[in-house]
Scaffold this motif. Structure first.
Motif, PDB file in Angstrom:
ATOM      1  N   ASN A   1       0.828  -1.211   0.000  1.00  0.00           N
ATOM      2  CA  ASN A   1       0.000   0.000   0.000  1.00  0.00           C
ATOM      3  C   ASN A   1       0.866   1.266   0.000  1.00  0.00           C
ATOM      4  O   ASN A   1       0.653   2.180  -0.793  1.00  0.00           O
ATOM      5  CB  ASN A   1      -0.867  -0.076   1.264  1.00  0.00           C
ATOM      6  N   HIS A   2       1.857   1.271   0.883  1.00  0.00           N
ATOM      7  CA  HIS A   2       2.670   2.481   1.037  1.00  0.00           C
ATOM      8  C   HIS A   2       3.507   2.773  -0.207  1.00  0.00           C
ATOM      9  O   HIS A   2       3.806   3.915  -0.500  1.00  0.00           O
ATOM     10  CB  HIS A   2       3.587   2.359   2.252  1.00  0.00           C
TER      11      HIS A   2
ATOM     12  N   THR B   1      -6.954  10.677  15.390  1.00  0.00           N
ATOM     13  CA  THR B   1      -7.794   9.631  14.820  1.00  0.00           C
ATOM     14  C   THR B   1      -8.947   9.321  15.768  1.00  0.00           C
ATOM     15  O   THR B   1      -9.126   9.983  16.787  1.00  0.00           O
ATOM     16  CB  THR B   1      -6.947   8.363  14.531  1.00  0.00           C
TER      17      THR B   1
ATOM     18  N   THR C   1      -2.519  10.816   4.734  1.00  0.00           N
ATOM     19  CA  THR C   1      -1.843   9.574   4.367  1.00  0.00           C
ATOM     20  C   THR C   1      -2.832   8.522   3.887  1.00  0.00           C
ATOM     21  O   THR C   1      -4.035   8.686   4.003  1.00  0.00           O
ATOM     22  CB  THR C   1      -1.064   9.009   5.562  1.00  0.00           C
ATOM     23  N   GLU C   2      -2.279   7.405   3.405  1.00  0.00           N
ATOM     24  CA  GLU C   2      -3.105   6.343   2.843  1.00  0.00           C
ATOM     25  C   GLU C   2      -3.827   5.547   3.918  1.00  0.00           C
ATOM     26  O   GLU C   2      -4.804   4.863   3.640  1.00  0.00           O
ATOM     27  CB  GLU C   2      -2.243   5.402   1.987  1.00  0.00           C
ATOM     28  N   ASP C   3      -3.370   5.611   5.142  1.00  0.00           N
ATOM     29  CA  ASP C   3      -4.047   4.937   6.251  1.00  0.00           C
ATOM     30  C   ASP C   3      -3.452   5.444   7.564  1.00  0.00           C
ATOM     31  O   ASP C   3      -2.512   6.248   7.557  1.00  0.00           O
ATOM     32  CB  ASP C   3      -3.949   3.399   6.151  1.00  0.00           C
ATOM     33  N   GLU C   4      -3.993   4.965   8.658  1.00  0.00           N
ATOM     34  CA  GLU C   4      -3.530   5.451   9.958  1.00  0.00           C
ATOM     35  C   GLU C   4      -2.171   4.871  10.340  1.00  0.00           C
ATOM     36  O   GLU C   4      -1.431   5.468  11.127  1.00  0.00           O
ATOM     37  CB  GLU C   4      -4.561   5.127  11.044  1.00  0.00           C
TER      38      GLU C   4
ATOM     39  N   TYR D   1      -5.460  10.359   8.600  1.00  0.00           N
ATOM     40  CA  TYR D   1      -6.411   9.824   7.639  1.00  0.00           C
ATOM     41  C   TYR D   1      -7.780  10.319   8.085  1.00  0.00           C
ATOM     42  O   TYR D   1      -8.067  10.297   9.278  1.00  0.00           O
ATOM     43  CB  TYR D   1      -6.344   8.294   7.686  1.00  0.00           C
TER      44      TYR D   1
ATOM     45  N   LEU E   1      -5.679   0.523  14.092  1.00  0.00           N
ATOM     46  CA  LEU E   1      -4.640   0.316  13.074  1.00  0.00           C
ATOM     47  C   LEU E   1      -3.268   0.790  13.549  1.00  0.00           C
ATOM     48  O   LEU E   1      -2.248   0.292  13.125  1.00  0.00           O
ATOM     49  CB  LEU E   1      -5.004   1.054  11.787  1.00  0.00           C
TER      50      LEU E   1
ATOM     51  N   GLY F   1      -9.089   3.962  13.613  1.00  0.00           N
ATOM     52  CA  GLY F   1      -7.733   4.363  13.240  1.00  0.00           C
ATOM     53  C   GLY F   1      -6.731   4.024  14.325  1.00  0.00           C
ATOM     54  O   GLY F   1      -5.608   3.607  14.047  1.00  0.00           O
TER      55      GLY F   1
END
Lengths: 295, 598
Positions: free
Chosen positions: A107-108, B288, B264-267, B238, B295, B292
């Motif tokens: 993903n990153h 978050t 960002t793409e995720d936490e 996120y 994660l 989140g």
């Protein structure tokens, strides 16, 4: 970019702990290529940060005589992004294994490429989970017998080079531990590239992969650097060759200029944030806030 | 805070998402505040962008208002559902304003009770039909009815129409002249309608005074400001309700000080970016909510093991899983205290007001760098989303403490003998950051020795390093407030976060009624401040722990670390809503009389 230091550096200026990889491991050549590249570029060791992940490849930060962060599994890129944004004067290199890069942390990779963070990502791709004793990895060939695929690996592997091109990589190279001199050149040019540079390295595992040996790779790797007609500035040429040969190719495959993340961020400080004073201009901030919250 | 101000007034507008309910509520709150009232808002909204039921409550008082209202004085219902949902919350004699013919709580259609504008009683409240839709249509479309309703409300509740007009104008400042004119006309139409058709004494008047020096802002705003004032220059997160406001605030304002906000793409990536920045010596933060934070848990352990300062804002909402994304709860407290595998120190701050959101977030950066560990500012939906009037926040009053840093001179002097993780008496080792010459720091999530060299074999090194890390935060509450106590009494009421507001109001009422109540607000939840809490528990006859969860998470920490098994009683709410003061008042009264035992 980091200012060169006065005296000539050698790879020994970037040495640290003694490496504990198995004899014959391809990762030795990767470490040496990193050390040689930094020396050739005249980078001061204290102005380089190497960020690694988990597995055999993750140990590389212990062996590299620069600042280093040995992170959790798969998260080298976001940690390296934080380091680079905090201090854009540093040279930031991320190193990962194929499990880090194409498995748990895939993903990153896509997002770091599209952000075009100014860092160099070196992937030590051996097609196996070596540190947990030989299970399949995202780049294991179908049919391969491993402890976690006793009847043969069933999944299509990740195709790193095609994936990186599709994600919009601005520097894409593949090197091999079997050709340390070329690998050093590819890493060195990746570090010099202003933006995200991906160097996938064929780094054979002599312990758990008895099939894809140095000799096995040598027979099938086509070297575009040796082909004067190959134009690394031509995206179509890059697509053509990774379409035809997939990972059976080495050399600088593609390079395109683009403004790196720290140059695109609106209002981003020209000096490294780490060197900026902590306190904001309170009067200026207060004017903004009075306007936003004042009654 | 004294007993509830008798002149407190509560107004609510309800309708569908997409109808401008939030805009109208914000404008009304701001106008009331500009006219001098202390206000606090309470939003009830669904995770539906268009067409879901939504409402915006504004409670206004002559003094600070810290909780949503027990009952409403005036409800503007833009649709039947709002009338049916909120009409029952009106106090006897309260006023329900709806379109003529709309359904009302007792099932009848809103109609004139007699002559023009005379309200009809409905279930104890007065129903007053106002042709919002017809008036709005005349002005260009039904979408204007929210602003028409503001004009009507202002006339009925004694809000200066010039203040309202100015507030509306500022709200639509960048929307073009036509929109501004339409909205000004809508205020005017509502005001005139009320003046011509409705009696002037139908609703109580809003309190008025000088508003100078006060701000109206949310907990999220205050958190972002606290970070900015403390020198935060990188923010990564996120989007997630109810913390997204902080991302939007940082994206708007960090570039003004040379910093950046990264979505960002995720936490996992968000906290990892913060770790990278912290390692490189820059103050960074993420925010978050429960999903989140789940994660982030592995990543939090890296910061703990590698001793890298990070600040995490955890704004709780009801879980588990996606839970109720837009509602309120305090059910992640134990997760926040224990998240991640292995054992490492962390600090958890629990601010209980807007001002404390500001101060504690700023403090979090000092503590993170002093103790080189994760600091979590644990807040909750009601605290971060409700807007309140507060004195302008002291931006330049924030003290900065960057903890123990290796000086460049020491780096040059020590060279290879520098120990990043030196075994000191406090457990805290001076930190070098990349760019400092002479030394080299490897920070690893693997077990390591004093120099940072990975060592996963030696039991003595392991023991020494575990103990080093764990002793770091032993003295944390000598540098920060762990509790705040107010009032005297043998009934000890314990609360944190958004429970503090209603509890404080309830405690004041109970004291006025002769029940001696001592309020203990927990400002620092972890390390649990046993030294400060245990004596309070020991002195009390009864301990009532008020919290927004089902299992009594604060109570369990209190029992584990401060004792009091025979006298602790829980008062818990876990329906997605914050307590009303009256609920707490009744709960404390019965708990004070009940036998102990959670």
């Amino acid at each position: 970019m980091t200012a060169p230091v006065a005296t000539a550096l050698t790879h020994k200026d970037f040495a640290a702990e003694r490496a504990t990889w198995c004899p014959g491991c391809g990762d030795f050549a990767v470490l040496r290529a990193l050390q040689e590249s930094c020396a050739h570029l005249g980078l001061a060791p204290h102005r380089v940060v190497l960020v690694s992940g988990i597995g055999c490849s993750g140990k590389i930060t212990s062996y590299m005589g620069t600042y280093g962060v040995h992170t959790h599994h798969g998260r080298t890129l976001p940690v390296a992004t934080g380091v680079k944004l905090a201090n854009r004067g540093l040279t930031v290199i991320a190193a990962a294994g194929d499990g880090d890069a194409y498995g748990i942390g895939l993903n990153h990779l896509i997002h770091a490429i599209r952000r075009d963070v100014d860092l160099t990502y070196v992937i030590m791709d051996n097609g196996v989970y070596g540190n947990t004793k030989g299970q399949t990895s995202p780049t294991t060939a179908p049919g391969t017998l491993t402890p976690s695929s006793p009847r043969g690996a069933v999944d299509e592997p990740v195709h790193p080079l095609r994936l990186a091109l599709a994600a919009g990589a601005t520097y894409l190279a593949q090197g091999s531990s079997g050709d340390p001199a070329q690998l050093t050149r590819l890493v060195e040019r990746g570090i010099a590239h202003r933006g995200f540079a991906l160097v996938n390295v064929i780094s054979p595992c002599p312990t758990y992969d008895r099939v894809r040996t140095y000799a096995w790779w040598r027979e099938r790797l086509h070297n575009v650097d040796a082909d004067p007609a190959y134009d690394a500035g031509d995206a179509r040429a890059a697509w053509e060759i990774v379409g035809a040969r997939d990972t059976d190719v080495i050399g600088l495959l593609y390079r395109a200029p683009r403004r790196a993340l720290d140059e695109r961020l609106p209002g981003f400080a020209a000096a490294p944030l780490a060197a900026e004073p902590l306190r904001p201009d309170v009067d200026r901030v207060r004017r903004i806030l009075d306007d936003e919250y004042g009654l | 805070m004294t007993a509830a101000q008798p002149r407190d007034v509560a107004w609510l507008i309800g309708g569908k998402t997409g109808e401008g309910v939030d805009s109208a509520g914000e404008i009304f709150a701001r106008a009331a505040a500009r006219a001098g009232a202390h206000v606090r808002t309470f939003r009830l909204f669904p995770p539906i962008i268009k067409g879901g039921p939504t409402s915006y409550e504004v409670r206004a008082g002559a003094g600070p208002v810290q909780a949503r209202a027990d009952a409403l004085d005036c409800v503007v219902a833009l649709d039947d559902a709002a009338a049916i949902r909120h009409g029952p919350a009106l106090r006897p004699g309260g006023l329900l304003l709806t379109d003529p013919g709309a359904r009302t709580p007792n099932g009848s259609a809103a109609r004139h009770g007699g002559g023009t504008g005379a309200p009809a009683p409905a279930g104890g409240a007065m129903v007053c039909p106002v042709p919002f839709t017809a008036l709005a249509r005349d002005l260009g479309g039904p979408i204007m009815k929210n602003i028409v309703a503001l004009g009507v409300s202002a006339r009925l509740m004694g809000l200066d129409v010039a203040v309202l007009q100015e507030t509306v104008r500022r709200r639509f400042e960048d929307k073009g002249a036509r929109v501004r004119e339409q909205n000004a006309a809508a205020v005017d139409a509502g005001w005139r309608y009320a003046e011509g058709h409705l009696a002037g004494d139908l609703a109580p008047a809003l309190p008025r005074a000088a508003a100078a020096g006060r701000w109206l802002l949310s907990g999220n705003d205050a958190i972002a400001l606290g970070a900015l004032a403390a020198g935060c220059r990188l923010y990564a997160s996120y989007p997630i309700t109810p913390a997204s406001d902080i991302l939007e605030w940082m994206a708007a304002h960090l570039p003004e000080v040379g910093g950046a906000a990264l979505q960002t793409e995720d936490e996992i990536a968000a906290l990892s970016v913060v770790i990278g920045a912290g390692y490189a010596g820059v103050r960074a933060m993420t925010a978050t909510s429960g999903p989140g934070l789940s994660l982030m848990t592995e990543t939090m352990g890296l910061a703990g093991m590698a001793e890298i300062p990070v600040v995490i804002v955890a704004a709780q909402r009801p879980g588990p899983s996606a839970g109720m994304p837009t509602k309120h709860e305090q059910s992640d407290l134990l997760h926040i205290v224990y998240a991640s595998h292995g054992e490492f120190p962390r600090i958890v701050l629990t601010p209980g007001s807007i001002e404390e959101c500001f101060a504690d977030t700023a403090l979090a950066f000092n503590l993170a760098e002093r103790y080189q560990c994760p600091v979590i500012v644990a807040v909750d939906q009601d605290l971060v989303l409700a807007r309140s009037t507060v004195p302008a926040l002291p931006l330049d009053g924030v003290r900065v403490d960057r903890g123990e840093r290796l000086s460049d001179a020491d780096a040059a002097r020590l060279g290879g003998s520098y120990e990043r993780y030196a075994l000191t008496a406090t457990g805290i080792s001076p930190r070098a950051v990349p760019g400092q010459a002479g030394v080299r720091v490897l920070s690893s999530g693997d077990a390591h020795d004093r120099r940072g060299v990975i060592d996963v074999e030696d039991p003595a090194v392991r023991r020494a390093m575990v103990e080093k890390r764990l002793r770091k935060t032993r003295d944390v509450w000598e540098h920060a407030e762990s509790i705040e106590a107010e009032g005297d009494g043998d009934v000890l009421v314990v609360a944190l976060g958004a429970a503090c507001g209603p509890v404080r109001e309830a405690a004041a009422r109970l004291r006025a009624q002769g029940l001696p109540v001592r309020l203990l607000r927990i400002r620092g939840l972890w390390p649990f401040p046993t030294g400060d809490v245990a004596p309070e528990v020991a002195r009390a006859r009864r301990v009532v722990v008020v919290e927004h969860n089902a299992t009594g998470q604060v109570a369990s920490l209190l029992l584990s670390h401060a004792g009091g098994h025979a006298k602790v009683v829980g008062l818990r709410q876990y329906d997605g809503l914050p307590f009303r003061p009256a609920d707490v008042e009744a709960g404390i009264r019965s708990a004070a009389a009940a036998a102990g035992g959670v």
